[in-house]
Write an enzyme that holds these catalytic residues in place. Structure first.
Site, PDB file in Angstrom:
ATOM      1  N   VAL A 160      10.455  -3.305   9.506  1.00 40.61           N
ATOM      2  CA  VAL A 160       9.605  -2.656   8.516  1.00 40.61           C
ATOM      3  C   VAL A 160       9.042  -1.371   9.116  1.00 40.61           C
ATOM      4  O   VAL A 160       8.493  -1.371  10.226  1.00 40.61           O
ATOM      5  CB  VAL A 160       8.453  -3.577   8.063  1.00 40.61           C
ATOM      6  CG1 VAL A 160       7.615  -2.891   7.000  1.00 40.61           C
ATOM      7  CG2 VAL A 160       9.016  -4.892   7.523  1.00 40.61           C
ATOM      8  N   LYS A 219      11.358  -1.695   4.231  1.00 43.21           N
ATOM      9  CA  LYS A 219      12.032  -2.785   4.946  1.00 43.21           C
ATOM     10  C   LYS A 219      13.521  -2.498   5.043  1.00 43.21           C
ATOM     11  O   LYS A 219      14.206  -2.351   4.039  1.00 43.21           O
ATOM     12  CB  LYS A 219      11.806  -4.117   4.227  1.00 43.21           C
ATOM     13  CG  LYS A 219      12.457  -5.301   4.929  1.00 43.21           C
ATOM     14  CD  LYS A 219      12.155  -6.594   4.201  1.00 43.21           C
ATOM     15  CE  LYS A 219      12.832  -7.773   4.888  1.00 43.21           C
ATOM     16  NZ  LYS A 219      12.581  -9.045   4.188  1.00 43.21           N
ATOM     17  N   ASP A 245       8.649 -20.001   2.631  1.00 38.53           N
ATOM     18  CA  ASP A 245       8.364 -19.579   4.009  1.00 38.53           C
ATOM     19  C   ASP A 245       6.904 -19.148   4.119  1.00 38.53           C
ATOM     20  O   ASP A 245       6.586 -18.063   4.617  1.00 38.53           O
ATOM     21  CB  ASP A 245       9.303 -18.456   4.430  1.00 38.53           C
ATOM     22  CG  ASP A 245       9.341 -18.273   5.942  1.00 38.53           C
ATOM     23  OD1 ASP A 245       8.914 -19.211   6.654  1.00 38.53           O
ATOM     24  OD2 ASP A 245       9.794 -17.216   6.409  1.00 38.53           O
ATOM     25  N   GLY A 266      10.893  -8.780  11.288  1.00 41.34           N
ATOM     26  CA  GLY A 266      10.959 -10.152  10.782  1.00 41.34           C
ATOM     27  C   GLY A 266      12.355 -10.716  10.920  1.00 41.34           C
ATOM     28  O   GLY A 266      13.254 -10.108  11.506  1.00 41.34           O
ATOM     29  N   GLY A 267      12.535 -11.907  10.359  1.00 41.89           N
ATOM     30  CA  GLY A 267      13.820 -12.580  10.468  1.00 41.89           C
ATOM     31  C   GLY A 267      14.928 -11.863   9.734  1.00 41.89           C
ATOM     32  O   GLY A 267      16.101 -12.049  10.039  1.00 41.89           O
ATOM     33  N   GLY A 314      14.840  -8.292   9.003  1.00 46.27           N
ATOM     34  CA  GLY A 314      14.934  -6.856   9.208  1.00 46.27           C
ATOM     35  C   GLY A 314      13.690  -6.266   9.835  1.00 46.27           C
ATOM     36  O   GLY A 314      12.798  -6.970  10.320  1.00 46.27           O
ATOM     37  N   GLY A 341       6.559  -3.595  12.048  1.00 48.51           N
ATOM     38  CA  GLY A 341       6.812  -5.031  12.131  1.00 48.51           C
ATOM     39  C   GLY A 341       8.295  -5.338  12.095  1.00 48.51           C
ATOM     40  O   GLY A 341       9.101  -4.557  11.587  1.00 48.51           O
TER      41      GLY A 341
END
Length: 745
Positions: free
Chosen positions: A422, A436, A535, A417-418, A420, A415
């Site tokens: 994973v 992460k 969030d 994300g905003g 970094g 995955g």
């Protein structure tokens, strides 16, 4: 009685004048008010100022102390004894008209004695139908300045230009002690009132105002502008005032400024000294050698009020770069050449040794550098006293995590994300983890604090529905976090990707919503320090193999002090889930998470994304479209078709009503997360009692536990949509008010 009070007042003022005229600081005098330093001849109490004109009134009634000029309401923003200047916030004159041509305005004026309007100011007027004038006095002589500004809708108005089109300016003559600003209109702004209904006039320090075309409409909110005042002591010149030595303030290492033409006189510290020239013996020697303010070639020796230079052995001269300097003797030159050669050989040997030594230590030093760069010291300070030895997160080495991720192979990415990427990793003890890796970017302080914020927050959380932090690594160029591995992806994957929604039935969706609500309720009200996630969205709700929800990604979260119900922050979050009240006020509360969770509930009901520009305009914002459909009785039409419903069950109606309450614009009308979790638990318990087959065998124990818990708590559920909601979980915070400053016009 009034005569007696007047006499007492005059005696106190006269005593203050006599006590301060000697130029000595009084120990009881205040040295500052707010961010402004107060020093003689200024003062804020009897015996602290030279004359009543130098009185500074410190107002502490509104919280932060505010210094005022004299007993009026003119705010002081800065003052300087070395430049004999004081910066004040001067009032802006205003003259506004409505469509019928009726005017309403505010005057701006100032009366001074020992102070004058500095020539470093400009007089500025703004408007498209404006004649501005300043009537002033220079001593006993009346004087005035002014300018005219006109424009029309098609006029070429340029930003930064005050040439008479939209804005005009005039230079300030020297010596103005008082002024009165008047504004007039040629035509009552009648032809331009739609875009410029007002005229404005004000003094402002040069460089602190830059005209913008937007000022023609929105300058009304500006009440004050920074303005400089010059000041001097009394009305006598240096030569006359120095004859009365008892009251003359330029003493010791202070001299009277002969270049100042008056009226009055000014004091300056003599060259080589600094301090307050109006206080006897306050001008202290400047150590030019320590400050580097010298021109010595070799060694600087400080003296009282000056300095001298010396040459090193073998050289002679005055030692100054702008003088004869230091000249080398011939015999000394030979010695220098021999010494330099020997030093070069030694230097070569040393550099060779240093190169190999540094090469061996490079890895250790690099790791230490990254540890500090990634906020290791800050992290140690923040978690050292908060986590017990049994729960402390493990600190991994670079080698451990490289081995676990096969050197961060792309096939291990699970995955992005905003903050970094994973990776899936396998530790040496065969534990499967999620690692992460934060983005590199520019390694700003904000990014480091974001990383540390997530570590600290996760270290304080112990809940079955919150992703568990296992450890971290700070030895790499980018910081790393190690979590428990959640194998079944995100909630977003299951409700938005085709083919996955069939597997996630309504009873599973309801259970996921209940577990996520319990996790957020724990963060808000059961954690040692309340936490606002900030969030909440399906992308940040992970699912394990049994579809147990795990709330994740705390990079944007905030710890909330126990004595506050809201925090003033920069708005952060994801569009479509942002609390509109938070977006408008910048005041973050736990009800902001409630709004975001309401959007998640709607996504569980509809399987639609929170924000999509592929949908018709009225359906782009899912929350607004859902509420509109609910009010119109069209709930069945917006529900997820994969639920295969012939009619809307009562449980879905209850959840829909709960979602509507969570999505209310006013935060105080929303329920708390604790109430949301209890209500969802009650809905799920009711559904289990009516349809016991909806739960799989793997979750029967959980259902029985939930039912017993609900019975023990005597939970009472209501379907009323207008439920009164209690205030936030947190205590009330201090209220800050801004006191209106009335004009002393």
């Amino acid at each position: 009685m009034h005569i007696q009070l007047l006499l007492i007042t005059l005696i106190v003022v006269f005593a203050a004048y006599l006590g301060a005229s000697s130029g000595q600081e009084v120990p009881a005098c205040e040295s500052s008010c707010g961010n402004v330093s107060i020093t003689f001849p200024f003062g804020s109490g009897p015996g602290c100022y030279y004359s009543p004109d130098f009185l500074v009134t410190c107002n502490r009634s509104s919280g932060e102390p505010i210094p005022f000029f004299g007993t009026g309401n003119v705010v002081i923003s800065n003052m300087s004894t070395s430049k004999s200047e004081m910066e004040i916030m001067a009032f802006v004159a205003r003259d506004c008209y409505n469509t019928s041509g009726q005017a309403g305005g505010i005057r701006a004026w100032l009366r001074l004695r020992d102070f004058r309007v500095s020539t470093k100011n400009k007089f500025v007027a703004i408007g498209c139908d404006t004649q501005a004038r300043v009537s002033g006095r220079r001593g006993n002589v009346s004087d005035g300045i002014g300018c005219i500004s006109t424009c029309r809708r098609n006029s070429l108005i340029a930003n930064g230009s005050c040439s008479g089109v939209g804005c005009c300016e005039a230079s300030v003559p020297e010596g103005i002690r008082s002024y009165n600003i008047t504004l007039r209109s040629f035509n009552n702004h009648r032809n331009i009132i739609n875009f410029n209904p007002c005229s404005y006039g004000f003094f402002v320090e040069e460089g602190k105002f830059n005209f913008s075309t937007s000022n023609l409409r929105d300058f009304r909110s500006v009440e004050k502008m920074p303005m400089l005042l010059d000041w001097a002591i009394g009305d006598l010149t240096c030569d006359v005032a120095s004859q009365n030595t008892s009251n003359f303030l330029c003493k010791g290492n202070s001299k009277c400024d002969q270049d100042y033409a008056g009226p009055g006189y000014r004091c300056n510290c003599v060259e080589g000294y600094e301090g307050n020239p109006y206080i006897e013996n306050d001008c202290k020697n400047i150590n030019e050698c320590e400050r580097g303010n010298h021109d010595c070639e070799h060694e600087c020796i400080d003296t009282e009020g000056s300095y001298t230079c010396s040459c090193r052995k073998g050289y002679s001269g005055d030692g100054r770069r702008d003088g004869t300097g230091c000249t080398q003797d011939q015999s000394t030159l030979i010695k220098v050449v021999v010494g330099t050669s020997a030093a070069a050989i030694l230097l070569l040997v040393f550099v060779t040794w240093l190169y190999f030594g540094l090469k061996r230590r490079k890895l250790v030093m690099l790791r230490e550098k990254f540890f500090k760069q990634n906020g290791g010291l800050m992290l140690q300070q923040r978690i050292s006293g908060d986590i017990s030895s049994n729960d402390r997160a493990k600190v991994f080495t670079i080698e451990e995590l490289k081995k676990a991720t096969n050197n961060y192979d792309e096939s291990r990415i699970i995955g992005k994300g905003g903050y970094g990427t994973v990776y899936k990793g396998i530790l040496s003890d065969n534990r499967v983890v999620a690692i992460k890796k934060s983005k590199l970017a520019d390694q700003t302080q904000a990014q480091i604090e974001q990383f540390i914020n997530e570590v600290v927050i996760l270290s304080q959380i112990n809940h079955r529905n919150v992703v568990k932090l296992i450890g971290c690594c700070l030895e790499t160029e980018v910081p790393l976090l190690v979590y428990e591995f959640i194998p079944n992806g995100t909630l977003s994957d299951h409700i938005h990707e085709k083919g996955n929604t069939l597997a996630i039935t309504w009873d599973i969706r309801l259970r996921i919503a209940t577990e996520a609500a319990e996790a957020l309720s724990y963060l808000h009200s059961a954690a040692s320090v309340p936490i606002i996630h900030r969030d909440v969205k399906p992308m940040n709700i992970l699912l394990d193999d049994d579809y147990v929800a795990k709330v994740a990604d705390f990079g944007a979260s905030r710890l909330v002090p126990m004595d506050q119900i809201e925090l003033a922050t920069i708005v952060q979050g994801t569009l479509g889930y942002l609390d509109p009240e938070y977006l408008q006020t910048n005041q973050l509360t736990d009800k902001s998470d409630v709004y975001s969770f309401g959007v998640v509930l709607v996504e569980l009901l509809t399987a639609k994304k929170a924000l999509s520009f592929d949908r018709p305009e009225e359906e782009r914002n899912l929350a607004m479209y859902f509420i509109s459909s609910l009010k119109q009785g069209r709930l069945f039409h917006v529900l997820d078709q994969q639920l295969q419903l012939n009619e809307v069950p009562n449980e879905i109606i209850q959840v829909s009503r709960l979602a509507e309450r969570c999505l209310r614009v006013r935060g105080d009308e929303r329920p708390t997360m604790k109430e949301v979790a209890m209500e969802l638990g009650g809905i799920m318990a009711s559904m289990i009692q009516k349809h016991p087959w909806v739960q799989s065998s793997s979750n029967e124990d959980e259902a029985e536990h939930l039912l017993s818990k609900l019975n023990d708590d005597h939970f009472e559920h209501t379907n009323e949509t207008n439920t009164n909601v209690n205030s936030s979980t947190f205590d009330s915070m201090n209220q800050h008010s801004i006191l209106a400053i009335s004009s002393g016009r």
